[in-house]
Design an enzyme around this catalytic site. Structure first.
Site, PDB file in Angstrom:
ATOM      1  N   TYR A 143       0.817  -1.213   0.000  1.00 35.62           N
ATOM      2  CA  TYR A 143       0.000   0.000   0.000  1.00 35.62           C
ATOM      3  C   TYR A 143       0.852   1.265   0.000  1.00 35.62           C
ATOM      4  CZ  TYR A 143      -4.594  -2.118   0.856  1.00 35.62           C
ATOM      5  OH  TYR A 143      -5.767  -2.799   0.757  1.00 35.62           O
ATOM      6  N   LYS A 189       3.264 -15.075   2.004  1.00 36.18           N
ATOM      7  CA  LYS A 189       3.429 -15.772   0.730  1.00 36.18           C
ATOM      8  C   LYS A 189       4.925 -16.027   0.548  1.00 36.18           C
ATOM      9  CE  LYS A 189       1.847 -17.409  -3.202  1.00 36.18           C
ATOM     10  NZ  LYS A 189       1.019 -18.626  -3.287  1.00 36.18           N
ATOM     11  N   ASP A 222      -2.868 -18.226   0.307  1.00 40.50           N
ATOM     12  CA  ASP A 222      -3.887 -18.948  -0.470  1.00 40.50           C
ATOM     13  C   ASP A 222      -4.503 -20.068   0.369  1.00 40.50           C
ATOM     14  OD1 ASP A 222      -1.352 -20.137  -0.566  1.00 40.50           O
ATOM     15  OD2 ASP A 222      -1.444 -20.661  -2.701  1.00 40.50           O
ATOM     16  N   ASP A 246      -6.309  -7.139   4.292  1.00 42.32           N
ATOM     17  CA  ASP A 246      -7.484  -6.514   3.676  1.00 42.32           C
ATOM     18  C   ASP A 246      -8.387  -7.592   3.075  1.00 42.32           C
ATOM     19  OD1 ASP A 246      -9.113  -4.401   2.576  1.00 42.32           O
ATOM     20  OD2 ASP A 246      -8.177  -4.837   0.629  1.00 42.32           O
ATOM     21  N   ASP A 250     -12.348  -9.312   4.639  1.00 39.66           N
ATOM     22  CA  ASP A 250     -13.639  -9.379   3.935  1.00 39.66           C
ATOM     23  C   ASP A 250     -14.113 -10.828   3.818  1.00 39.66           C
ATOM     24  OD1 ASP A 250     -13.513  -6.579   3.473  1.00 39.66           O
ATOM     25  OD2 ASP A 250     -14.376  -6.786   1.470  1.00 39.66           O
TER      26      ASP A 250
HETATM   27  C1  IPM Z   1     -10.264  -1.245   4.213  1.00 39.51           C
HETATM   28  C2  IPM Z   1     -10.419  -0.650   2.834  1.00 39.51           C
HETATM   29  C3  IPM Z   1      -9.239   0.244   2.515  1.00 39.51           C
HETATM   30  C4  IPM Z   1      -8.006  -0.641   2.504  1.00 39.51           C
HETATM   31  C5  IPM Z   1      -9.291   1.037   1.209  1.00 39.51           C
HETATM   32  C6  IPM Z   1     -10.565   1.792   1.058  1.00 39.51           C
HETATM   33  C7  IPM Z   1      -8.136   1.979   1.118  1.00 39.51           C
HETATM   34  O1  IPM Z   1     -10.621  -1.635   1.885  1.00 39.51           O
HETATM   35  O2  IPM Z   1     -10.103  -0.495   5.181  1.00 39.51           O
HETATM   36  O3  IPM Z   1     -10.335  -2.475   4.338  1.00 39.51           O
HETATM   37  O4  IPM Z   1      -7.729  -1.328   1.513  1.00 39.51           O
HETATM   38  O5  IPM Z   1      -7.294  -0.638   3.518  1.00 39.51           O
HETATM   39 MN    MN Z   2     -10.954  -3.622   2.745  1.00 38.69          MN
END
Ligand code: IPM
Ligand code: MN
Ligand code: NAD
Length: 362
Positions: A143, A189, A222, A246, A250
């Site tokens: 990032y 990884k 993975d 990240d 999710d």
């Molecule tokens: C998160 C989001 C952010 C990230 C983006 C919006 C920059 O996806 O906080 O998970 O990737 O960190």
């Molecule tokens: Mn995110």
């Protein structure tokens, strides 16, 4: 009146203002009841800030956040600003905020309340009892690595980690494991990436010397994604880099059944940033249907961090009691049984302010 805290409130874009508004209502109710004050100062971030001030993290937002006791953030981004590049993107404002405040440790707890086991897209018997903490490195890795170049023929990002960056995030994971079930899984990884090989060797050495009592395991990312779905109850603390954290967070949201449920705390040496894991959800924004729980539980993490553990517990109790009634927002509810963001928030407040053994509201 008791203690007072300065909270920089950054509603942002899309559903950000809707869920941030819900969290502020809950915070007002529990703080009044517990006898402390929260002084909210609102600032622009993301697309809203680009529109109003020409930049996703304007100077007064920077100074307001740096001078606050904590930052409470909704979400940023949306299709309107997706053609922007580099610094002219809403997301760049969020990354700049994390860098400014040095919030290198992003804590993303994931658990499956009993009321939600049947809402998961995964089998209830697999997800029941899952309770894990993702410790995501937040101010380094791909990032932020340099060099970095936009382009149409070729573009470049750099995945880079230094040993001290890995040590400090691994230490956070080790400390949390001691307060939890004593296990850490480091995800990388290392079979392909040099930065991951450094990551793995630094983590191993740190745990040998500083956390010999914590059980450490390693997984390639993975495989980790697969194991999270296959045997989620085996995980306690997961520590990983910025990008993998990240993605895995999710994914982990499918355990309780909705991304709208997950809170997070981004901590460093200055004020913390408390933000849900989800984004601005442009597909549902403006309809009072977003799930406010991730945002509300982020507010609870904020109160805990500020030393108001009882008020934080009130909020968590309120959320779980509201879920137990079976009335939920559309992301979780059975068809045509859904209630709105505002109504669900009312239910949280009602339960959070009726916790047994707490003082009557003034
Ligand atoms: C998160 C989001 C952010 C990230 C983006 C919006 C920059 O996806 O906080 O998970 O990737 O960190
Ligand atoms: Mn995110
Ligand atoms: P998203 O998290 O906004 O949405 C993904 C899916 O989950 C959508 O279907 C959405 O409706 C649903 N969802 C998310 N939050 C929900 C909630 N509270 N209640 C009910 N449903 C919810 O991710 P995306 O669609 O990939 O990204 C949209 C925008 O948000 C992009 O601009 C992205 O960069 C940004 N984003 C910001 C943050 C942040 O500010 N922390 C985090 C992730 C994405």
């Amino acid at each position: 009146m008791g203690d007072a805290y300065r909270i920089a409130l950054l509603p942002g874009d899309g559903i950000g203002p809707e869920v941030a508004g819900a969290a502020v209502r809950v915070l007002d109710a529990v703080s009044r009841r517990r006898g402390f004050r929260l002084l909210f100062e609102e600032y622009l971030i993301g697309g809203a800030a680009i529109d109003a001030a020409g930049a996703p993290l304007p100077a007064d937002t920077r100074s307001g956040c740096a001078g606050a006791d904590a930052v409470l953030l909704g979400a940023v981004g949306g299709p309107r600003w997706d053609r922007g590049t580099g610094d002219q993107r809403p997301e760049a404002g969020l990354l700049a905020l994390r860098k400014l405040l040095g919030t290198y440790a992003n804590l993303r707890p994931v658990s499956v309340p009993a009321a939600l086991a049947s809402r998961s897209p995964l089998r209830a018997d697999r997800v029941s009892g899952a309770d894990l903490l993702i410790v995501r490195e937040l101010t380094g890795g791909i990032y932020f690595g340099q060099p970095r170049r936009e382009g149409t023929e070729e573009a470049l990002d750099t995945m880079r980690y230094s040993a001290p960056e890995v040590q400090r995030i691994a230490r956070v994971a080790g400390e949390w494991a001691r307060r939890r079930r004593g296990r850490v899984t480091s995800v990388d990884k290392a079979n392909v990436l040099a930065s991951s090989r450094l990551w793995r060797s630094v983590v191993m050495e740190l745990f040998e010397t500083e956390f010999p009592d914590v059980q450490l395991a390693h997984l390639y990312v993975d495989n980790a994604a697969m194991q999270l779905v296959r045997r989620p109850t085996d995980f306690d603390v997961i520590v990983t880099g910025n990008l993998f954290g990240d993605i895995l967070s999710d994914l982990a949201a499918t355990l309780p059944g909705s991304l709208g449920l997950l809170p997070s705390a981004s901590l460093g040496d200055g004020p913390g940033v408390f933000e849900p894991v989800h984004g601005s959800a442009p597909d549902i924004a403006g309809n009072d249907i977003a799930n406010p729980i991730g945002m509300i539980l982020s507010a609870a993490m904020m109160l805990e961090h500020l030393g108001q553990a009882d008020a934080a517990a009130d909020i968590r109790f309120g959320v779980h009691a509201a879920l137990k009634t079976g009335r939920m927002t559309a992301d979780l509810a059975a068809d045509d049984m859904a209630i709105g963001t505002g109504q669900f928030t009312d239910a949280v407040i009602e339960h959070a302010t009726q916790v047994a053994g707490t003082p009557d509201p003034a």
